[in-house]
Design a protein around this motif. Structure first.
Motif, short mmCIF file in Angstrom:
data_model
loop_
_atom_site.label_atom_id
_atom_site.label_comp_id
_atom_site.label_asym_id
_atom_site.label_seq_id
_atom_site.Cartn_x
_atom_site.Cartn_y
_atom_site.Cartn_z
N ASN A 511 0.85 -1.19 0.00
CA ASN A 511 0.00 0.00 0.00
C ASN A 511 0.89 1.25 0.00
OD1 ASN A 511 -1.89 2.04 0.50
ND2 ASN A 511 -3.09 0.76 1.90
N THR A 512 0.76 2.06 -1.03
CA THR A 512 1.56 3.28 -1.13
C THR A 512 0.75 4.53 -0.82
OG1 THR A 512 1.09 3.71 -3.48
CG2 THR A 512 2.90 2.19 -2.98
N VAL A 513 -0.48 4.38 -0.34
CA VAL A 513 -1.34 5.54 -0.11
C VAL A 513 -0.78 6.40 1.02
CG1 VAL A 513 -3.62 6.33 0.62
CG2 VAL A 513 -3.42 4.42 -0.98
N ASP A 514 -0.61 7.68 0.73
CA ASP A 514 -0.23 8.69 1.72
C ASP A 514 -1.53 9.36 2.17
OD1 ASP A 514 0.53 10.96 3.11
OD2 ASP A 514 2.20 11.44 1.79
N VAL A 515 -2.05 8.95 3.31
CA VAL A 515 -3.34 9.43 3.79
C VAL A 515 -3.29 10.92 4.11
CG1 VAL A 515 -5.06 9.20 5.61
CG2 VAL A 515 -4.02 7.16 4.61
N TYR A 520 -0.91 8.52 -3.92
CA TYR A 520 -0.37 7.16 -4.00
C TYR A 520 0.68 7.15 -5.09
CZ TYR A 520 -2.78 6.22 -8.41
OH TYR A 520 -3.17 6.25 -9.71
N THR A 521 1.48 6.11 -5.15
CA THR A 521 2.47 5.98 -6.23
C THR A 521 2.32 4.62 -6.88
OG1 THR A 521 4.18 5.06 -4.79
CG2 THR A 521 4.10 7.47 -4.99
N GLU A 552 -6.97 -3.30 -8.77
CA GLU A 552 -5.86 -2.37 -8.78
C GLU A 552 -5.18 -2.35 -7.41
OE1 GLU A 552 -7.23 1.48 -9.93
OE2 GLU A 552 -7.68 0.88 -11.99
N ILE A 553 -4.00 -1.75 -7.33
CA ILE A 553 -3.36 -1.52 -6.04
C ILE A 553 -4.19 -0.49 -5.27
CG2 ILE A 553 -1.09 -2.04 -7.00
CD1 ILE A 553 -0.52 1.00 -6.94
N PRO A 554 -4.01 -0.39 -3.95
CA PRO A 554 -4.79 0.58 -3.18
C PRO A 554 -4.56 2.02 -3.63
CG PRO A 554 -3.79 -1.05 -1.72
CD PRO A 554 -3.20 -1.28 -3.08
N THR A 555 -5.65 2.78 -3.65
CA THR A 555 -5.62 4.21 -3.98
C THR A 555 -6.55 4.95 -3.02
OG1 THR A 555 -7.34 3.80 -5.65
CG2 THR A 555 -5.05 3.91 -6.43
N PRO A 556 -6.38 6.27 -2.86
CA PRO A 556 -7.23 7.00 -1.92
C PRO A 556 -8.71 6.98 -2.33
CG PRO A 556 -5.29 8.30 -2.48
CD PRO A 556 -5.33 7.13 -3.43
#
Length: 591
Positions: A511-515, A520-521, A552-556
């Motif tokens: 998980n690359t999400v920056d809350v 995300y990246t 998909e990968i996690p996204t906001p």
């Protein structure tokens, strides 16, 4: 431009659209601040700017390939005309005034009264059609003509396709049995056939069958089965008596696809129905607009369960009413398609049209009393067709070569065949061979007597979206006793991941999400996944269906983007995994 001048692709292209958009002709949309006309919806879908119901400009991130305005047939155009007659100044009131009314709860309360007192307690033909006001008698006909005219004027074969449509909005005891009625050409009735004629879906099917017999190209698309309280996909008729072969076959003809992703939640499956599916809890909405409404019965309300029931009925009674495909659409009531998490602008302007309304920063009484903060920024219909024309898209919908996305424009193909050649998955001719030696999503493959069919699955990321986590195949089958079962298989995954220590689930992608920043990246995941898969549990004597799901990968989530804008705490869930779900392929046993 005539259709024969459009370049056709025999291997088919994917086109993305929204077949469920409302304008100010829908009673609830108008009372909640929408002033846009059907033509505005098409301007928006083609990439133009229009004005949101609370006053700011909105523009889609990428134009759609096709769209349909599908306003409620019930009281079509009545709310707008009533306002124009009674209070001309307020009929086009300023957005500032409208927003103040929303914040004070007036618009919300008016909408609720309109629905409860108007729709529910109508008695007599005049009351049901125009509230006893003679001046309103022509409002619905004028609105319907404008809907058809807008579709005709904005239809550009080869570039952008439109469909004439409306929503049949049956709600017995607040149980959602809604359908979008979609026409394949411009031959339509003088007026829509609404739930004021009958709330029974069976009567709608018979009416549409009558229209088809008179030369109309028309289907119905169920939506929000998640809010149907188990009635959408039942083994019973509307009156509670056993389902018949005649009715099952009629339903199959009229309803080739079902909408499974939209603003008011997903209808693929539910954790109570699919406890072994780790991704079944995606964007659940279990109550309609009112937060204090009872939660709905899940059995009979979700598509995977319906596909399983269909096979059980086939085994026990010899007919299957639930061999349908899937699409997504938004059900926007603002002449837009709010399927982008990063730019979500809500469903009903004065209810959820700003970040502050959605997250309860102001008008907390509306926020607390409704479920709109649990609504979703989704979905889209994806159609594999030879060309972007009404005829080609409609034919693809009829054959169920469609899939649903939660808003992403990721590409997904799914085929089944016997003895696909080794190395086909990576071949430049993979699609040619897949069609020549098998069937695509929505098809039926005659069973074999030996090993499993070969399933070819190909997924490619949205060019402007997130990388892919994995591709799965969901299988449903019936045993010799007629009981159905399901299993989820991870058939392709990004990176070099392995199963967990127990040998069960595939390791999470990360998980690359920056809350904090709402970002995300794409530093994890893959841009493309493709494979040939064989079912290790295949039994040639069993009836079965299979469908593909790409994650998909996690996204906001939209709520994270909103919270970051407002400087508020980020609510759960902070991130989601966008996805695509294909129509199924059915394997017909030879026994």
């Amino acid at each position: 431009m005539p259709s024969d001048a459009v370049s056709a692709d025999p291997l088919r292209q994917v086109f993305f659209g929204d077949l469920h958009i409302h304008s100010s002709y829908s009673f609830d949309a108008y009372t909640m601040g929408v002033r846009a006309y059907p033509k505005d919806a098409y301007v928006y879908a083609r990439g133009g700017k229009i004005l949101h119901g609370v006053g700011y400009p909105v523009q889609i991130d990428r134009p759609l390939d096709f769209a349909a305005v599908s306003d409620h047939a019930e009281y079509l155009g009545i709310a707008r005309r009533k306002a124009e007659l009674e209070e001309p100044a307020k009929a086009t009131e300023s957005h500032d005034t409208a927003l103040r009314a929303a914040l004070q709860g007036y618009a919300y309360e008016y909408l609720w009264r309109f629905m409860r007192e108007g729709m529910r307690s109508s008695s007599g033909e005049a009351r049901a059609r125009n509230f006893g006001v003679p001046e309103l008698a022509g409002a619905s006909r004028d609105a319907w003509e404008d809907i058809a005219r807008a579709a005709s004027e904005h239809n550009v074969p080869g570039s952008f396709s439109t469909f004439i449509a409306y929503e049949w909005s049956s709600m017995p005891e607040d149980q959602h049995l809604h359908r979008v009625v979609l026409y394949g050409d411009e031959k339509v009735l003088a007026m829509p056939w609404s739930s004021l004629e009958s709330e029974n879906p069976e009567d709608l099917w018979r009416e549409l069958e009558r229209q088809r017999g008179s030369g109309h190209s028309v289907i119905a698309i169920p939506h929000n089965s998640n809010l149907s309280n188990g009635l959408m996909f039942s083994d019973r008729k509307y009156d509670g008596t056993p389902l018949s072969r005649e009715l099952a076959e009629l339903r199959s003809r009229i309803e080739p696809v079902s909408e499974i992703f939209q603003v008011k939640g997903q209808s693929e499956t539910h954790p109570d129905l699919s406890p072994s599916d780790e991704f079944a809890d995606f964007e659940l909405v279990e109550q309609p607009v009112m937060a204090d409404a009872p939660q709905r019965e899940v059995k009979g309300s979700y598509v995977r369960d319906a596909l399983r029931l269909g096979m059980e009925l086939q085994h026990a009674q010899g007919f299957n009413p639930y061999r349908f495909g899937v699409i997504g659409s938004t059900d926007s009531h603002n002449a837009t398609s709010p399927a982008n998490e990063a730019d979500y602008h809500g469903k009903l302007p004065l209810l959820d049209g700003t970040p502050g309304l959605r997250l309860g920063a102001y008008s907390p009484q509306v926020h607390e009393r409704t479920t709109m903060h649990r609504w979703s920024a989704m979905g889209l219909a994806a159609v594999w067709a030879q060309e972007n024309t009404r005829a080609s898209l409609f034919a693809a919908i009829l054959r169920k070569e469609t899939y649903a996305t939660s808003g992403s424009r990721l590409r997904l193909r799914f085929f089944a065949g016997w003895d696909y050649p080794e190395g086909m998955a990576q071949s430049a001719r993979a699609i040619d061979v897949a069609y020549a030696q098998g069937v695509p999503m929505g098809g039926v493959l005659n069973g074999g007597t030996g090993q499993s069919p070969d399933f070819f699955i190909w997924a490619a990321k949205d060019p402007e979206g997130a990388n892919l986590d994995r591709v799965q195949v969901i299988k449903g089958w019936v045993d010799s006793s007629g009981n159905s079962h399901e299993k989820v298989y991870d058939v392709a995954a990004s990176g070099l991941r392995e199963r967990d220590a127990s040998g069960g689930r595939l390791a999470a992608v990360g998980n690359t999400v920056d809350v904090v920043r709402g970002r995300y990246t794409n530093s994890i995941g893959d841009a493309e996944l493709r494979t040939i898969w064989r079912d290790p549990d295949y039994r040639p004597e069993q009836q079965a269906f299979y469908y593909a799901r790409a994650l998909e990968i996690p996204t906001p989530r939209w709520s994270t983007y909103d919270a970051v804008k407002l400087g508020m705490p980020v609510p759960d869930p902070a991130w989601i995994q966008e996805r695509a779900v294909s129509s199924a392929i059915w394997i017909k046993s030879l026994q």
